[in-house]
Scaffold this motif. Structure first.
Motif, PDB file in Angstrom:
ATOM      1  N   GLY A 106       0.828  -1.213   0.000  1.00  0.00           N
ATOM      2  CA  GLY A 106       0.000   0.000   0.000  1.00  0.00           C
ATOM      3  C   GLY A 106       0.856   1.254   0.000  1.00  0.00           C
ATOM      4  O   GLY A 106       0.577   2.223  -0.725  1.00  0.00           O
ATOM      5  N   TRP A 107       1.914   1.257   0.817  1.00  0.00           N
ATOM      6  CA  TRP A 107       2.846   2.394   0.835  1.00  0.00           C
ATOM      7  C   TRP A 107       3.575   2.515  -0.499  1.00  0.00           C
ATOM      8  O   TRP A 107       3.849   3.615  -0.970  1.00  0.00           O
ATOM      9  CB  TRP A 107       3.845   2.264   1.965  1.00  0.00           C
ATOM     10  CG  TRP A 107       3.233   2.318   3.323  1.00  0.00           C
ATOM     11  CD1 TRP A 107       2.121   3.012   3.712  1.00  0.00           C
ATOM     12  CD2 TRP A 107       3.684   1.631   4.481  1.00  0.00           C
ATOM     13  NE1 TRP A 107       1.867   2.797   5.042  1.00  0.00           N
ATOM     14  CE2 TRP A 107       2.811   1.957   5.536  1.00  0.00           C
ATOM     15  CE3 TRP A 107       4.738   0.776   4.727  1.00  0.00           C
ATOM     16  CZ2 TRP A 107       2.969   1.458   6.817  1.00  0.00           C
ATOM     17  CZ3 TRP A 107       4.896   0.277   6.008  1.00  0.00           C
ATOM     18  CH2 TRP A 107       4.010   0.616   7.042  1.00  0.00           C
TER      19      TRP A 107
ATOM     20  N   HIS B 220       2.350   1.663  -3.418  1.00  0.00           N
ATOM     21  CA  HIS B 220       1.388   2.215  -4.370  1.00  0.00           C
ATOM     22  C   HIS B 220       1.330   3.737  -4.241  1.00  0.00           C
ATOM     23  O   HIS B 220       1.301   4.465  -5.238  1.00  0.00           O
ATOM     24  CB  HIS B 220       0.019   1.590  -4.128  1.00  0.00           C
ATOM     25  CG  HIS B 220      -0.948   1.841  -5.225  1.00  0.00           C
ATOM     26  ND1 HIS B 220      -1.834   2.894  -5.197  1.00  0.00           N
ATOM     27  CD2 HIS B 220      -1.168   1.191  -6.399  1.00  0.00           C
ATOM     28  CE1 HIS B 220      -2.560   2.879  -6.286  1.00  0.00           C
ATOM     29  NE2 HIS B 220      -2.171   1.847  -7.029  1.00  0.00           N
ATOM     30  N   LYS B 221       1.331   4.246  -3.009  1.00  0.00           N
ATOM     31  CA  LYS B 221       1.338   5.697  -2.781  1.00  0.00           C
ATOM     32  C   LYS B 221       2.643   6.318  -3.279  1.00  0.00           C
ATOM     33  O   LYS B 221       2.638   7.422  -3.836  1.00  0.00           O
ATOM     34  CB  LYS B 221       1.144   6.000  -1.301  1.00  0.00           C
ATOM     35  CG  LYS B 221      -0.244   5.691  -0.814  1.00  0.00           C
ATOM     36  CD  LYS B 221      -0.368   5.952   0.677  1.00  0.00           C
ATOM     37  CE  LYS B 221      -1.728   5.506   1.165  1.00  0.00           C
ATOM     38  NZ  LYS B 221      -1.879   5.674   2.616  1.00  0.00           N
TER      39      LYS B 221
ATOM     40  N   ARG C 101       2.438   6.731  -6.965  1.00  0.00           N
ATOM     41  CA  ARG C 101       1.598   7.875  -7.339  1.00  0.00           C
ATOM     42  C   ARG C 101       2.334   9.197  -7.152  1.00  0.00           C
ATOM     43  O   ARG C 101       2.125  10.138  -7.903  1.00  0.00           O
ATOM     44  CB  ARG C 101       0.300   7.878  -6.543  1.00  0.00           C
ATOM     45  CG  ARG C 101      -0.677   6.827  -7.039  1.00  0.00           C
ATOM     46  CD  ARG C 101      -2.004   6.994  -6.392  1.00  0.00           C
ATOM     47  NE  ARG C 101      -1.857   6.646  -4.975  1.00  0.00           N
ATOM     48  CZ  ARG C 101      -2.812   6.759  -4.090  1.00  0.00           C
ATOM     49  NH1 ARG C 101      -3.987   7.220  -4.431  1.00  0.00           N
ATOM     50  NH2 ARG C 101      -2.620   6.411  -2.831  1.00  0.00           N
ATOM     51  N   ARG C 102       3.201   9.274  -6.139  1.00  0.00           N
ATOM     52  CA  ARG C 102       3.938  10.516  -5.892  1.00  0.00           C
ATOM     53  C   ARG C 102       5.141  10.676  -6.820  1.00  0.00           C
ATOM     54  O   ARG C 102       5.381  11.761  -7.350  1.00  0.00           O
ATOM     55  CB  ARG C 102       4.444  10.564  -4.443  1.00  0.00           C
ATOM     56  CG  ARG C 102       3.422  11.027  -3.456  1.00  0.00           C
ATOM     57  CD  ARG C 102       4.019  11.181  -2.072  1.00  0.00           C
ATOM     58  NE  ARG C 102       4.149   9.854  -1.446  1.00  0.00           N
ATOM     59  CZ  ARG C 102       5.290   9.315  -1.073  1.00  0.00           C
ATOM     60  NH1 ARG C 102       6.416   9.966  -1.218  1.00  0.00           N
ATOM     61  NH2 ARG C 102       5.314   8.119  -0.526  1.00  0.00           N
TER      62      ARG C 102
ATOM     63  N   ARG D 183       4.261   8.605 -11.466  1.00  0.00           N
ATOM     64  CA  ARG D 183       2.840   8.526 -11.780  1.00  0.00           C
ATOM     65  C   ARG D 183       2.554   7.780 -13.077  1.00  0.00           C
ATOM     66  O   ARG D 183       1.615   7.010 -13.165  1.00  0.00           O
ATOM     67  CB  ARG D 183       2.268   9.930 -11.845  1.00  0.00           C
ATOM     68  CG  ARG D 183       0.798   9.987 -12.114  1.00  0.00           C
ATOM     69  CD  ARG D 183       0.305  11.354 -11.868  1.00  0.00           C
ATOM     70  NE  ARG D 183       0.459  11.623 -10.454  1.00  0.00           N
ATOM     71  CZ  ARG D 183      -0.490  12.130  -9.699  1.00  0.00           C
ATOM     72  NH1 ARG D 183      -1.634  12.439 -10.224  1.00  0.00           N
ATOM     73  NH2 ARG D 183      -0.290  12.341  -8.423  1.00  0.00           N
TER      74      ARG D 183
END
Length: 97
Positions: A56-57, A59-60, A63-64, A67
């Motif tokens: 989950g981290w 994936h974030k 995104r940061r 992208r």
């Protein structure tokens, strides 16, 4: 005990220092940038739930930092440990594709 002259100073004992505890880390990177470093402290076990939290981290972090790669798809390379092959983890990895 080594031999010494009676007038020599007494032998100093070294103070004992607790040993460094084991720390495990998980590192994710691509050819351009380091994406995520996750540390597990001593006594913490790597299981499917903790690995899913790390994904989950990750994936974030994608995104940061990167992208455009999420729309193209991500290929994760890792060994076949139990936490990587668990059904919960396999379902979560579908978000990256």
């Amino acid at each position: 005990m080594p031999w010494r002259h009676p007038s020599s100073p007494p032998h100093k004992k070294l103070k004992t220092v607790p040993s460094v505890k084991e720390v495990t880390d998980t590192v994710f990177w691509d050819h351009q940038v380091l994406l995520l470093v996750d540390f597990y402290t001593c006594g913490a076990t790597m299981n499917a739930a903790s690995y899913c939290a790390t994904l989950g981290w990750l994936h974030k972090a994608f995104r940061r930092k990167r992208r455009g790669l999420l729309s193209k798809g991500v290929l994760l390379l890792h060994d076949n440990a139990r936490q990587y092959t668990a059904s919960v983890t396999r379902d979560l990895k579908q978000h990256f594709q």
